[in-house]
Design a protein around this motif. Sequence first.
Motif, PDB file in Angstrom:
ATOM      1  N   THR A  60     -34.664 -36.853 -44.498  1.00 48.87           N
ATOM      2  CA  THR A  60     -34.688 -37.636 -43.262  1.00 48.87           C
ATOM      3  C   THR A  60     -34.347 -36.736 -42.085  1.00 48.87           C
ATOM      4  O   THR A  60     -33.325 -36.042 -42.100  1.00 48.87           O
ATOM      5  CB  THR A  60     -33.669 -38.789 -43.336  1.00 48.87           C
ATOM      6  OG1 THR A  60     -33.989 -39.583 -44.466  1.00 48.87           O
ATOM      7  CG2 THR A  60     -33.720 -39.633 -42.078  1.00 48.87           C
ATOM      8  N   ASP A 132     -39.905 -43.309 -57.604  1.00 49.15           N
ATOM      9  CA  ASP A 132     -40.626 -44.572 -57.771  1.00 49.15           C
ATOM     10  C   ASP A 132     -41.254 -44.631 -59.154  1.00 49.15           C
ATOM     11  O   ASP A 132     -42.231 -43.933 -59.442  1.00 49.15           O
ATOM     12  CB  ASP A 132     -41.709 -44.702 -56.688  1.00 49.15           C
ATOM     13  CG  ASP A 132     -41.110 -44.914 -55.308  1.00 49.15           C
ATOM     14  OD1 ASP A 132     -40.123 -45.657 -55.204  1.00 49.15           O
ATOM     15  OD2 ASP A 132     -41.620 -44.319 -54.341  1.00 49.15           O
ATOM     16  N   ARG A 485     -32.142 -49.711 -49.097  1.00 48.70           N
ATOM     17  CA  ARG A 485     -32.660 -50.611 -48.073  1.00 48.70           C
ATOM     18  C   ARG A 485     -34.151 -50.899 -48.241  1.00 48.70           C
ATOM     19  O   ARG A 485     -34.651 -51.910 -47.738  1.00 48.70           O
ATOM     20  CB  ARG A 485     -32.417 -50.007 -46.678  1.00 48.70           C
ATOM     21  CG  ARG A 485     -30.953 -49.837 -46.294  1.00 48.70           C
ATOM     22  CD  ARG A 485     -30.224 -51.145 -46.217  1.00 48.70           C
ATOM     23  NE  ARG A 485     -28.864 -50.979 -45.691  1.00 48.70           N
ATOM     24  CZ  ARG A 485     -27.910 -51.863 -45.816  1.00 48.70           C
ATOM     25  NH1 ARG A 485     -28.148 -53.005 -46.462  1.00 48.70           N
ATOM     26  NH2 ARG A 485     -26.716 -51.649 -45.317  1.00 48.70           N
ATOM     27  N   LYS A 486     -34.875 -50.026 -48.933  1.00 42.97           N
ATOM     28  CA  LYS A 486     -36.323 -50.230 -49.062  1.00 42.97           C
ATOM     29  C   LYS A 486     -36.659 -51.339 -50.061  1.00 42.97           C
ATOM     30  O   LYS A 486     -37.801 -51.791 -50.118  1.00 42.97           O
ATOM     31  CB  LYS A 486     -37.005 -48.927 -49.466  1.00 42.97           C
ATOM     32  CG  LYS A 486     -36.749 -48.476 -50.896  1.00 42.97           C
ATOM     33  CD  LYS A 486     -37.526 -47.194 -51.193  1.00 42.97           C
ATOM     34  CE  LYS A 486     -37.419 -46.770 -52.636  1.00 42.97           C
ATOM     35  NZ  LYS A 486     -38.182 -45.548 -52.931  1.00 42.97           N
ATOM     36  N   TYR A 487     -35.694 -51.761 -50.865  1.00 44.93           N
ATOM     37  CA  TYR A 487     -35.934 -52.819 -51.848  1.00 44.93           C
ATOM     38  C   TYR A 487     -35.495 -54.174 -51.294  1.00 44.93           C
ATOM     39  O   TYR A 487     -34.520 -54.261 -50.539  1.00 44.93           O
ATOM     40  CB  TYR A 487     -35.180 -52.541 -53.142  1.00 44.93           C
ATOM     41  CG  TYR A 487     -35.574 -51.260 -53.832  1.00 44.93           C
ATOM     42  CD1 TYR A 487     -36.840 -51.103 -54.381  1.00 44.93           C
ATOM     43  CD2 TYR A 487     -34.683 -50.184 -53.919  1.00 44.93           C
ATOM     44  CE1 TYR A 487     -37.208 -49.918 -55.021  1.00 44.93           C
ATOM     45  CE2 TYR A 487     -35.036 -48.997 -54.553  1.00 44.93           C
ATOM     46  CZ  TYR A 487     -36.303 -48.874 -55.093  1.00 44.93           C
ATOM     47  OH  TYR A 487     -36.675 -47.706 -55.710  1.00 44.93           O
ATOM     48  N   ARG A 488     -36.190 -55.232 -51.701  1.00 48.21           N
ATOM     49  CA  ARG A 488     -35.820 -56.571 -51.259  1.00 48.21           C
ATOM     50  C   ARG A 488     -34.483 -56.979 -51.867  1.00 48.21           C
ATOM     51  O   ARG A 488     -34.270 -56.845 -53.071  1.00 48.21           O
ATOM     52  CB  ARG A 488     -36.898 -57.584 -51.647  1.00 48.21           C
ATOM     53  CG  ARG A 488     -38.193 -57.448 -50.851  1.00 48.21           C
ATOM     54  CD  ARG A 488     -39.098 -58.655 -51.100  1.00 48.21           C
ATOM     55  NE  ARG A 488     -39.413 -58.788 -52.520  1.00 48.21           N
ATOM     56  CZ  ARG A 488     -39.997 -59.857 -53.065  1.00 48.21           C
ATOM     57  NH1 ARG A 488     -40.287 -60.910 -52.293  1.00 48.21           N
ATOM     58  NH2 ARG A 488     -40.267 -59.902 -54.351  1.00 48.21           N
ATOM     59  N   LYS A 596     -30.681 -46.539 -58.170  1.00 46.31           N
ATOM     60  CA  LYS A 596     -31.771 -47.014 -57.304  1.00 46.31           C
ATOM     61  C   LYS A 596     -32.678 -48.014 -58.027  1.00 46.31           C
ATOM     62  O   LYS A 596     -33.913 -47.917 -57.984  1.00 46.31           O
ATOM     63  CB  LYS A 596     -32.610 -45.838 -56.777  1.00 46.31           C
ATOM     64  CG  LYS A 596     -31.824 -44.593 -56.370  1.00 46.31           C
ATOM     65  CD  LYS A 596     -30.795 -44.868 -55.315  1.00 46.31           C
ATOM     66  CE  LYS A 596     -30.055 -43.611 -54.908  1.00 46.31           C
ATOM     67  NZ  LYS A 596     -29.200 -43.022 -55.943  1.00 46.31           N
TER      68      LYS A 596
END
Length: 817
Positions: A60, A132, A485-488, A596
């Motif tokens: 990032t 992923d 944060r990218k996951y619901r 994760k």
Amino acid sequence: MSAFARRFGFGKKQNDAVLQETVSPVASGSSSDAQILEVKDAEGLNFGVDQTTVITASGTDRRISEVEANTTLKQIRSKHKWDPNLPEYLEEEIDEKTEEHNLAGELRLVDELVENSPYVEVRAAVKNYDIDVPVNTVRAWVLGLLLTTVASGMNALFALRQPAITITSLTVQLVAYPLGVGWYYIMPQRQFRLFGKSFSLNPGEFNIKEHVLIVVMANVNVAGGVAYATDTITAQRGFYGQNLGWGFNILLCISTQMLGLVNCALFHGLHDKSKTDPAKTHGWSISRYRYFLAVFLGSFCWYWFPGFIAPFLSVFCFACWIRPNNVVVNQLFGGWTGLSLLPITFDWTQISAYAYSPLIPPWHAIANSLIGMIIFFWITTIGVHYTGTWYADYLPISDSQSYDNTGSLYNVSKILTPEYTLDLAKYEAYSPLFLSTTFALAYGLSFATIAAVLVHTSLFHGPDLWQRMRNMRTDDEDVHLRMMRKYRDVPQWWYTTLFLIMLGISLGVCLGYPTAMHWWGFFIAIIIAIVWFIPIGLVQGMTSIQIGLNVFTEFITGYIQPGRPVAMMLFKTYGYITMAQGLYFAQDLKIGQYMKVPPRSMFMAQTIATVWACIVQVAVLEWALGGAISDICTEHQPNRFNCPNGRVFFNASVIWGLIGPQRIFSVGSLYANLQWFWLAGIIGPVLVYIGARMFPRSPIKYISMPLIFGGTGYIPPATALNYVSWGITGYIFNKFIRNRYRGWWMRFNYVTSAGLDVGLAICTIIIILALNLTNTSMPSWWGVSAANNNADNQDTAIRIPNPNPSATARFFGPTNW
């Protein structure tokens, strides 16, 4: 690590030795006011670093100024002010760099603390990146439910044995890995459709997130060994003779169950086949996977000796072998019912049976527990017992039994009504209740612990907790949380709906069966669990040691619902296990965050597996208590299936629920002086807090009164042998090796723990199933007879035993009660 950090060697503490940092005014464009930090590396190269600098971390890019870096570090320092796990050198570096406004040093610390974990233990076990891969696969669910069935069923059986053996999630991790890999090679890769959804039996190579999901299904059910409600069922069936049927048992279990770093290390150990860099691990080059297998095989092979062939290795009490019938010798040195002043064992079961693996808690937590053990279960116990306090001359020094005034086990049937409540006239005609010295002290220490937890948490962590609760949706200090944060997230209404359903089932259990439990008593139990959830969770998060609410809930229900033992057991179960099970759920969610795994997958895995495990465990109990194991829950059952946890649960129900605390602990009663421990629990943390404020750099901040009072909460039936051997092993690994051989420790410590636990568990399963349950015993030889034929093992080390134990007349104790 960021590109900026890599260029200047950030993340390594010794980088300051090769960096020379000076600040000088340098013209920048048309302005002469700009300040540029001139940084020289070991080769003398200069790099101009503006005070607004780009750093890259974990993939990032973001801009950070010196002011922002300084503020961030000060906030971290403030949040961790009383954190005993934050390394001292980091505290000193943060203070030094922020006071100097040293930009290069501040950026290195921001990169180390914000883009990774400040804790060595976390960095050793957890990767700060995400991959992923498929998670919610058929393979994960089939293997997860299969292993949950086996592990929870085995634990339900082993919990009836002393010492109780626990099949932990580490065992599930080990077994799941070859099963998952084998599935990949065997199952077809074709696609199927069901309810409009397509899926494959073989989604590719077995991956680490599937592995996590499998273990989460088991861990939420086996983290505490066995569902706490099973102790209630065992006490009812095995000691009270009350059987309310399958429906009650299943609903009780489900409603109570529903209302991890070492795991992460083993995940990476199994999936990471990379070679070890000898330069970082003090010459060791073996991979973690091969090392784990070596430790596992060694543990498996060795346990055959203390576990079956040579039991004397389990409790190596040579003093008791020399004087097997000497009461004082067996009381002081015995490892089963004595104080174990020479604690020697070669059995990993004894070391890890009650406090679990000593390679997991930080050294400060182990040290606090040992301090409490020495003060209360060696020094205080000896002083109390040998002065005859509480009629100690007529009782054992340490066991979890309750006795009458003849010295026999307390016969609860003599004071029961047909409705399982107290018959006061029969009680007054029979006997008051007496406890061993350590059992009585354990209740006093429980009083102190409950008070100390609240006071300690309020003083040391109150302001920070309030701030974190206000910002819990926006606080992004943890790098792993940011990656999630990218996951619901799981909607709040999912939890609310589940809570309301379990609330309804719980009320049905309490009011729909003859439990004598009031509806308002149930709600008081739930409130207790909610109030103590955060304080006890905070202590557990910092120390890996969970403090129980069991005695406190017993104390409360004994006063508000006196003379109702079954109601007491339900109140205790709902009040304690609602909190404890909530912490196990939170522990799994933390593992999911570290690895994760999407939160919704975690939620479904936890809830479905928990319901299924409850059904399995109740079925095993029905089988075992229904006559499959002869003489089960009796004191001298041949294979030690004497129900130790159920026995303690039963005795507690007699003390608190049937007879009641007002007749045992209130003013004028035998154990009334134990109430002073409440005051000790309040004063202790206040004194420590004052000392820590006066001397902030001293070791005083590592003192934890909740652990000193409650870190040895399993005594009895545990003994000093269990805790001292646990503490010594913990010192070797988490103090000596961690400080002296940090690289080896970070690579192999948690894998060592996993290998020892799994090897022991697998060997124990074979011994129990293949030998104990088939009544196959080791041929008699000295190593067997020496271990068994002494007063310590037989719990007969009493200074003034009753010469006529079959007589019903009072042998000791008060004349009126």
